[in-house]
Design an enzyme around this catalytic site. Structure first.
Site, PDB file in Angstrom:
ATOM      1  N   SER A 147       0.840  -1.193   0.000  1.00 23.55           N
ATOM      2  CA  SER A 147       0.000   0.000   0.000  1.00 23.55           C
ATOM      3  C   SER A 147       0.875   1.242   0.000  1.00 23.55           C
ATOM      4  O   SER A 147       1.965   1.251   0.581  1.00 23.55           O
ATOM      5  CB  SER A 147      -0.899   0.023   1.243  1.00 23.55           C
ATOM      6  OG  SER A 147      -1.564   1.265   1.364  1.00 23.55           O
ATOM      7  N   TYR A 160      -1.900   0.759  10.577  1.00 21.54           N
ATOM      8  CA  TYR A 160      -2.040   0.052   9.306  1.00 21.54           C
ATOM      9  C   TYR A 160      -0.824   0.302   8.414  1.00 21.54           C
ATOM     10  O   TYR A 160      -0.256  -0.643   7.829  1.00 21.54           O
ATOM     11  CB  TYR A 160      -3.312   0.518   8.603  1.00 21.54           C
ATOM     12  CG  TYR A 160      -3.447   0.052   7.180  1.00 21.54           C
ATOM     13  CD1 TYR A 160      -3.874  -1.242   6.888  1.00 21.54           C
ATOM     14  CD2 TYR A 160      -3.162   0.912   6.115  1.00 21.54           C
ATOM     15  CE1 TYR A 160      -3.999  -1.678   5.583  1.00 21.54           C
ATOM     16  CE2 TYR A 160      -3.291   0.484   4.798  1.00 21.54           C
ATOM     17  CZ  TYR A 160      -3.706  -0.811   4.540  1.00 21.54           C
ATOM     18  OH  TYR A 160      -3.825  -1.230   3.236  1.00 21.54           O
TER      19      TYR A 160
END
Length: 255
Positions: A147, A160
């Site tokens: 990501s 995250y």
């Protein structure tokens, strides 16, 4: 189940870790349309997993499910080994992960650790199992969904983001370790992806969709890319953000 790549390099057999992932399923649909015929969906047994398998069967793929829990690392070798025992796998897509809830997780260390365990330690375990199996068969691709959030810690999602940063570094190192073995490792770094799981969340720069990520994955496989940004222009945006002075970056990402 026979497995091979055609003359254009299209994978004919797929193993999707995270069998209900919208990105994984968009990728499977795209590759099935290109000639993929065998699909394994690995995930926790659920109606959603069975529905995903039924959908791909209707598209013409021989689709099977395999029980898989990212948090149960001790079971990974046995569960995934059964897939490879059935025949060679051309493409493994590591697509499982959880976003967590930053505000809640900061107050709940156990929940925060679960995000890290799912996104990082679970991926390390499953990634190594699949990499070993691909290396044993002498070919194949391992695609790891990272990501853009892993590029630099942001106030709003650093739990995250840190898990994805660890996964990204692991996947890059694994790719180097497998260089020359016939196994191709590709890291995919999407920005904000519009899915059911991100509905209602503030969008980041240059948002994308599961279908756009799937298109980029297919193109990256054909090019044998090592890192793919989705969209491609996000690479320049993140490069600029990565080099901003911390005081400036903190003000820009304070929420």
């Amino acid at each position: 189940m026979p497995a091979h790549k055609d003359t254009f390099g299209t994978p004919r057999s797929l193993l999707l870790l995270g069998g209900t992932s919208e990105i994984a399923l968009a990728t499977a649909r795209r590759l099935v349309a290109r000639g993929a015929r065998t699909v394994w969906l690995a995930g926790r047994p659920s109606p959603a997993l069975e529905a995903a398998a039924a959908h791909l069967r209707r598209l013409g793929a021989d689709t099977r499910t395999v029980p898989f829990d990212a948090l149960d690392s001790e079971a990974h070798e046995g569960a995934l080994g059964k897939v490879f025992a059935e025949g060679a796998v051309d493409l493994v897509l590591l697509a499982f992960g959880v976003l967590g809830d930053q505000a809640t997780d900061e107050r709940d260390p156990v929940a925060a650790a679960r995000v890290a365990q799912t996104n990082y330690t679970g991926a390390v375990s499953a990634g190594l199992v699949c990499a070993g199996a691909l290396q044993a068969q002498g070919r194949g691709s391992l695609v790891v969904l990272s990501s853009a959030a892993g590029e630099r810690a942001r106030r709003g999602d650093f739990i995250y983001g840190s898990s994805k940063a660890g996964l990204d570094v692991f996947a890059q190192g694994l790719g180097d370790a497998l260089h020359g073995t016939g196994v191709h490792v590709m890291v995919v770094r999407p920005g904000f992806v519009r899915t059911r799981g991100t509905s209602g969340r503030a969008e980041g720069p240059l948002p994308t969709t599961p279908e756009q990520v799937a298109t980029a994955i297919e193109l990256g496989l054909r090019r044998r890319s090592e890192v793919v940004w989705v969209p491609g222009s996000l690479r320049l945006v993140m490069s600029a953000l990565r080099h901003l002075p911390r005081q400036v970056f903190r003000r820009l990402t304070s929420v």
